[in-house]
Design a protein around this motif. Structure first.
Motif, mmCIF file in Angstrom:
data_model
loop_
_atom_site.group_PDB
_atom_site.id
_atom_site.type_symbol
_atom_site.label_atom_id
_atom_site.label_comp_id
_atom_site.label_asym_id
_atom_site.label_seq_id
_atom_site.Cartn_x
_atom_site.Cartn_y
_atom_site.Cartn_z
ATOM 1 N N ARG A 11 93.945 4.882 1.534
ATOM 2 C CA ARG A 11 94.472 4.782 2.897
ATOM 3 C C ARG A 11 93.918 5.899 3.780
ATOM 4 O O ARG A 11 93.865 5.757 4.998
ATOM 5 C CB ARG A 11 95.990 4.782 2.885
ATOM 6 C CG ARG A 11 96.510 3.576 2.105
ATOM 7 C CD ARG A 11 97.840 3.079 2.560
ATOM 8 N NE ARG A 11 98.230 1.921 1.757
ATOM 9 C CZ ARG A 11 97.870 0.684 1.993
ATOM 10 N NH1 ARG A 11 97.096 0.419 3.004
ATOM 11 N NH2 ARG A 11 98.262 -0.304 1.229
ATOM 12 N N ASP A 12 93.449 6.980 3.165
ATOM 13 C CA ASP A 12 92.834 8.067 3.932
ATOM 14 C C ASP A 12 91.504 7.654 4.557
ATOM 15 O O ASP A 12 90.965 8.373 5.402
ATOM 16 C CB ASP A 12 92.612 9.297 3.044
ATOM 17 C CG ASP A 12 93.912 9.949 2.636
ATOM 18 O OD1 ASP A 12 94.943 9.746 3.326
ATOM 19 O OD2 ASP A 12 93.915 10.662 1.616
ATOM 20 N N ASP A 13 90.951 6.522 4.153
ATOM 21 C CA ASP A 13 89.688 6.027 4.703
ATOM 22 C C ASP A 13 89.869 5.244 6.002
ATOM 23 O O ASP A 13 88.894 4.761 6.578
ATOM 24 C CB ASP A 13 88.968 5.140 3.676
ATOM 25 C CG ASP A 13 88.515 5.912 2.461
ATOM 26 O OD1 ASP A 13 87.992 7.024 2.631
ATOM 27 O OD2 ASP A 13 88.686 5.388 1.340
ATOM 28 N N LEU A 14 91.087 5.126 6.474
ATOM 29 C CA LEU A 14 91.357 4.323 7.664
ATOM 30 C C LEU A 14 90.496 4.734 8.855
ATOM 31 O O LEU A 14 89.869 3.893 9.493
ATOM 32 C CB LEU A 14 92.840 4.395 8.044
ATOM 33 C CG LEU A 14 93.224 3.655 9.328
ATOM 34 C CD1 LEU A 14 92.937 2.167 9.217
ATOM 35 C CD2 LEU A 14 94.685 3.906 9.650
ATOM 36 N N ALA A 15 90.418 6.018 9.150
ATOM 37 C CA ALA A 15 89.680 6.465 10.339
ATOM 38 C C ALA A 15 88.191 6.146 10.232
ATOM 39 O O ALA A 15 87.582 5.691 11.207
ATOM 40 C CB ALA A 15 89.890 7.961 10.564
ATOM 41 N N VAL A 16 87.613 6.362 9.072
ATOM 42 C CA VAL A 16 86.175 6.106 8.937
ATOM 43 C C VAL A 16 85.882 4.609 8.953
ATOM 44 O O VAL A 16 84.883 4.168 9.525
ATOM 45 C CB VAL A 16 85.571 6.806 7.702
ATOM 46 C CG1 VAL A 16 85.981 6.141 6.408
ATOM 47 C CG2 VAL A 16 84.063 6.874 7.808
ATOM 48 N N VAL A 17 86.765 3.794 8.378
ATOM 49 C CA VAL A 17 86.591 2.340 8.432
ATOM 50 C C VAL A 17 86.696 1.870 9.882
ATOM 51 O O VAL A 17 85.887 1.069 10.350
ATOM 52 C CB VAL A 17 87.607 1.624 7.523
ATOM 53 C CG1 VAL A 17 87.639 0.120 7.802
ATOM 54 C CG2 VAL A 17 87.283 1.879 6.057
ATOM 55 N N ARG A 18 87.657 2.387 10.597
ATOM 56 C CA ARG A 18 87.810 2.041 12.019
ATOM 57 C C ARG A 18 86.560 2.455 12.806
ATOM 58 O O ARG A 18 86.100 1.725 13.675
ATOM 59 C CB ARG A 18 89.062 2.727 12.580
ATOM 60 C CG ARG A 18 89.192 2.714 14.094
ATOM 61 C CD ARG A 18 89.388 1.294 14.615
ATOM 62 N NE ARG A 18 89.717 1.272 16.014
ATOM 63 C CZ ARG A 18 88.836 1.174 17.010
ATOM 64 N NH1 ARG A 18 87.543 1.135 16.756
ATOM 65 N NH2 ARG A 18 89.225 1.117 18.256
ATOM 66 N N ASP A 19 86.003 3.620 12.441
ATOM 67 C CA ASP A 19 84.825 4.124 13.149
ATOM 68 C C ASP A 19 83.611 3.219 12.945
ATOM 69 O O ASP A 19 83.067 2.676 13.897
ATOM 70 C CB ASP A 19 84.497 5.548 12.698
ATOM 71 C CG ASP A 19 83.169 6.037 13.264
ATOM 72 O OD1 ASP A 19 82.932 5.866 14.485
ATOM 73 O OD2 ASP A 19 82.356 6.574 12.493
#
Length: 186
Positions: free
Chosen positions: A20-28
């Motif tokens: 779930r910590d990958d949310l920002a990079v996936v969104r990016d």
């Protein structure tokens, strides 16, 4: 059935389960029009990125046909996010699979996705015992076509205007590799 011992490591990369910590990079990276141009989805907004993370964190094993293994690709030395790769177990009866990949545009042109996709072929052929693995792509996506060729896959089909994607008809290319071809190249 294939439950890989994660993370997987190559000379330069770590392939790991999404968190779930990958949310920002996936969104990016999935939020960029140049990244999603040849994909079925539009650039992610916050809601789409959250929905994607909900799917991605669960895709860690291939227990039965229809399952998808989706791994985050990061740099071994810095942990920088390079993109993601997948292996879809499409048929048990016919021992078929499909690979896919999406690169973060900050890390293209260095062979990272070829290296990561090769690991997915290894899992499919050597780990799951697949007979044939395909890669499908929009015919306009020349970098993706070059990647499949670097993997030793051969073009099997050029389907003319077979899908209506994002308001236009698109051609699709199908590349494939057989287990015996994989073994011969090893």
């Amino acid at each position: 059935m294939l439950i890989p011992d994660l993370p997987l490591r190559t000379g330069r990369l770590v392939l790991r389960a999404f968190t779930r910590d990958d949310l920002a990079v996936v969104r990016d990276y999935r939020g960029r029009a140049e990244v999603t141009r040849f994909l079925y989805h539009e650039p992610y907004d916050d809601a789409a990125a959250r929905a994607a993370i909900d799917r991605l964190v669960r895709r860690t094993a291939l227990r039965e046909p229809g399952d998808v293994l989706n791994l985050a690709v990061t740099l071994a030395d810095t942990g920088g996010f390079v993109g993601d790769v997948l292996l879809n177990w499409t048929s048990g009866e016919h021992r078929q699979g499909e690979i896919g990949y999406v690169a973060h545009p900050d890390h293209t042109g260095r062979g990272y996705m070829t290296e990561a996709a090769r690991q997915m072929l290894r899992l499919g052929f050597d780990g799951l015992g697949l007979h044939r693995i395909v890669g499908r792509l929009d015919a306009r996506n020349a970098p993706s076509e070059r990647l499949l060729r670097r993997l030793g896959m051969r073009r099997e089909a050029h389907l003319r205007e077979n899908e209506f994607v994002k308001g236009e008809w698109a051609d699709e290319l199908v590349y494939a590799l057989l287990a015996r071809e994989w073994q011969a190249a090893a």
